[in-house]
Design an enzyme around this catalytic site. Structure first.
Site, PDB file in Angstrom:
ATOM      1  N   HIS A   1      16.402  -0.442  -1.275  1.00 38.06           N
ATOM      2  CA  HIS A   1      15.405   0.149  -2.190  1.00 38.06           C
ATOM      3  C   HIS A   1      15.739  -0.167  -3.647  1.00 38.06           C
ATOM      4  O   HIS A   1      15.896   0.728  -4.480  1.00 38.06           O
ATOM      5  CB  HIS A   1      15.316   1.666  -1.971  1.00 38.06           C
ATOM      6  CG  HIS A   1      13.956   2.212  -2.316  1.00 38.06           C
ATOM      7  ND1 HIS A   1      13.297   3.129  -1.550  1.00 38.06           N
ATOM      8  CD2 HIS A   1      13.117   1.939  -3.348  1.00 38.06           C
ATOM      9  CE1 HIS A   1      12.123   3.424  -2.098  1.00 38.06           C
ATOM     10  NE2 HIS A   1      11.991   2.694  -3.201  1.00 38.06           N
TER      11      HIS A   1
ATOM     12  N   GLU B   1      15.728   5.714   5.633  1.00 40.38           N
ATOM     13  CA  GLU B   1      16.616   5.318   4.533  1.00 40.38           C
ATOM     14  C   GLU B   1      17.287   6.502   3.844  1.00 40.38           C
ATOM     15  O   GLU B   1      18.351   6.333   3.242  1.00 40.38           O
ATOM     16  CB  GLU B   1      15.868   4.468   3.502  1.00 40.38           C
ATOM     17  CG  GLU B   1      14.839   5.226   2.672  1.00 40.38           C
ATOM     18  CD  GLU B   1      14.171   4.354   1.612  1.00 40.38           C
ATOM     19  OE1 GLU B   1      13.739   3.242   1.946  1.00 40.38           O
ATOM     20  OE2 GLU B   1      14.087   4.802   0.455  1.00 40.38           O
TER      21      GLU B   1
ATOM     22  N   THR C   1       8.264  -3.893   0.727  1.00 42.50           N
ATOM     23  CA  THR C   1       8.955  -3.310  -0.441  1.00 42.50           C
ATOM     24  C   THR C   1       8.256  -2.019  -0.841  1.00 42.50           C
ATOM     25  O   THR C   1       8.424  -1.548  -1.957  1.00 42.50           O
ATOM     26  CB  THR C   1       8.925  -4.274  -1.653  1.00 42.50           C
ATOM     27  OG1 THR C   1       7.556  -4.611  -1.927  1.00 42.50           O
ATOM     28  CG2 THR C   1       9.729  -5.520  -1.409  1.00 42.50           C
TER      29      THR C   1
ATOM     30  N   CYS D   1       0.860  -1.197   0.000  1.00 41.77           N
ATOM     31  CA  CYS D   1       0.000   0.000   0.000  1.00 41.77           C
ATOM     32  C   CYS D   1       0.893   1.242   0.000  1.00 41.77           C
ATOM     33  O   CYS D   1       2.068   1.166   0.361  1.00 41.77           O
ATOM     34  CB  CYS D   1      -0.933  -0.015   1.213  1.00 41.77           C
ATOM     35  SG  CYS D   1      -0.097  -0.248   2.768  1.00 41.77           S
TER      36      CYS D   1
ATOM     37  N   ASP E   1      12.951  -3.797   1.847  1.00 45.84           N
ATOM     38  CA  ASP E   1      13.682  -3.110   0.779  1.00 45.84           C
ATOM     39  C   ASP E   1      13.642  -1.607   1.022  1.00 45.84           C
ATOM     40  O   ASP E   1      14.244  -0.841   0.289  1.00 45.84           O
ATOM     41  CB  ASP E   1      13.015  -3.444  -0.572  1.00 45.84           C
ATOM     42  CG  ASP E   1      13.757  -2.859  -1.759  1.00 45.84           C
ATOM     43  OD1 ASP E   1      14.994  -3.015  -1.802  1.00 45.84           O
ATOM     44  OD2 ASP E   1      13.120  -2.245  -2.634  1.00 45.84           O
TER      45      ASP E   1
ATOM     46  N   ARG F   1       7.081   1.367   1.429  1.00 46.27           N
ATOM     47  CA  ARG F   1       7.716   2.570   1.992  1.00 46.27           C
ATOM     48  C   ARG F   1       8.062   2.271   3.440  1.00 46.27           C
ATOM     49  O   ARG F   1       7.267   1.643   4.168  1.00 46.27           O
ATOM     50  CB  ARG F   1       6.774   3.778   1.938  1.00 46.27           C
ATOM     51  CG  ARG F   1       6.658   4.453   0.583  1.00 46.27           C
ATOM     52  CD  ARG F   1       7.973   5.110   0.118  1.00 46.27           C
ATOM     53  NE  ARG F   1       7.852   5.727  -1.197  1.00 46.27           N
ATOM     54  CZ  ARG F   1       8.104   5.139  -2.355  1.00 46.27           C
ATOM     55  NH1 ARG F   1       8.518   3.887  -2.387  1.00 46.27           N
ATOM     56  NH2 ARG F   1       7.980   5.817  -3.496  1.00 46.27           N
TER      57      ARG F   1
END
Ligand code: NAI
Length: 331
Positions: free
Chosen positions: A298, A266, A235, A208, A261, A237
């Site tokens: 990412h 980050e 994967t 989502c 990820d 946010r």
């Protein structure tokens, strides 16, 4: 049109340059690459440009947008799908044109989520190192057969649907939760409330977007509602997950494994080489210390096809702006 490309990496240049080489001469976009990310301290680098091109960790808050507008920037093109990093209300107030790349190979992200699930489950990352050292012992490499397991997909949009199709292909029972469910999901699984998905799933994969409603969707409460020992995959946010809560759930063994990820902080780390430095982020360091945690930086989107698509759609968005024609990707 002069465009300053923030957070530019060699691969961004490669795909924009490749595109420029095959475009007509009347395409007069001049790309100016900046390695720096966009924030209040770097926004001045956009001076003299007509537009800026940004990525996931560039900061486009009201103050940065104000400065961009003052510098004469009229257009912002995001080379990503997610747009949680831009204050859209402020951009609209300033009359800025904003467009994104809504879908660039959703399969790429879903396939990366699959790679992470497979790696974490069968521990191929550990096996790779062991075998290179002549260690063929299997102890510690035990996984589970995914066929017949229950997998929950939170957010059954473009990427979530690909994920559901892949998981069904593996022989998993697929559950989906989405407040705006797409009919297409019925072909792959059963739409259920979030609580049921968390309680029944052996693997929970987040697809989502990051919004006010989904911020820290995974916290102490939802972690406690998950099936004990389940695997969590993100994967999407980083801020969908309350990282200290996840660390607590890993320590208590409530959470069986974690594949990410993306990571809430980050922007301080990802997309750069910090291998010769001391990492100051203790939360990240703790996460990385678990044997049942797999982190990638990412790279879900990082396929040739997706980068080509990003370059093409970004250019088309800019051309639509320049020519004053309707842009389907405008936000
Ligand atoms: P999408 O817009 O096609 O699908 C998102 C789905 O989430 C929609 O169906 C929406 O109804 C649903 N949703 C909204 N609020 C929700 C909630 N509270 N709970 C559950 N579902 C909810 O977006 P797409 O293309 O599938 O991308 C999903 C996300 O993946 C993006 O927002 C982005 O953050 C992330 N992404 C990550 C990449 C990476 O490299 N790791 C690359 C591309 C996207």
């Amino acid at each position: 049109m002069r465009v300053t490309v923030f957070s530019a990496q060699p691969y961004d240049r490669r795909f924009f340059d490749e595109l420029a080489a095959v475009q007509d001469a009347d395409d007069d976009i001049e790309w100016h690459y900046q390695e720096a990310g966009l924030d209040a301290g770097t926004v001045a680098l956009a001076a003299g440009s007509d537009a800026v091109c940004v990525f996931v960790n560039d900061c486009l808050d009201a103050a940065v947008l104000d400065t961009l507008a003052t510098l004469g920037i009229r257009a912002i093109v995001l080379r990503c799908a997610g747009f949680n990093n831009i204050d859209l209300a402020a951009a609209h107030r300033l009359g800025l044109f904003v467009a994104r790349v809504p879908a660039y190979s959703p399969e790429a992200v879903a396939e990366h989520a699959l790679a992470m699930i497979m790696t974490l489950n069968r521990k191929t990352h550990r096996a790779f190192n062991r075998v290179r050292e002549g260690n063929f012992a299997l102890d510690g490499l035990l996984g589970v057969t995914l066929h017949g397991k229950t997998a929950g997909v939170i957010g059954t949009g473009r990427i979530g649907l690909c994920m559901a199709r892949i998981l069904k292909g593996l022989g998993c029972e697929v559950l989906g939760y989405d407040p705006y469910p797409a009919d297409a999901f019925q072909a792959y699984g059963e739409a259920v409330p979030l609580e049921a998905l968390l309680a029944r799933s052996d693997i929970v994969s987040l697809h989502c977007p990051l919004t006010e409603q989904t911020h820290h969707l995974i916290d102490d409460g939802t972690l406690a509602a998950m099936k004990p020992g389940a695997m969590l995959v993100n994967t999407s946010r980083g801020a969908l997950i309350d990282t200290p809560a996840v660390i607590g759930a890993l320590k208590s063994r409530q959470l069986g494994a974690l594949a990410i990820d993306v990571y809430e902080q980050e922007s301080e780390l990802f997309f750069r080489d910090h291998s010769a430095e001391i990492i100051d982020d203790d939360v990240f360091a703790r996460l990385a210390s678990f044997p049942n945690v797999l982190i990638t930086g990412h790279q879900g989107f990082f396929t040739v096809e997706a980068l080509r698509e990003i370059a093409q759609v970004t250019r088309a968005n800019l051309m639509a702006y320049a020519e004053g024609i309707e842009c389907p990707n405008r936000l």
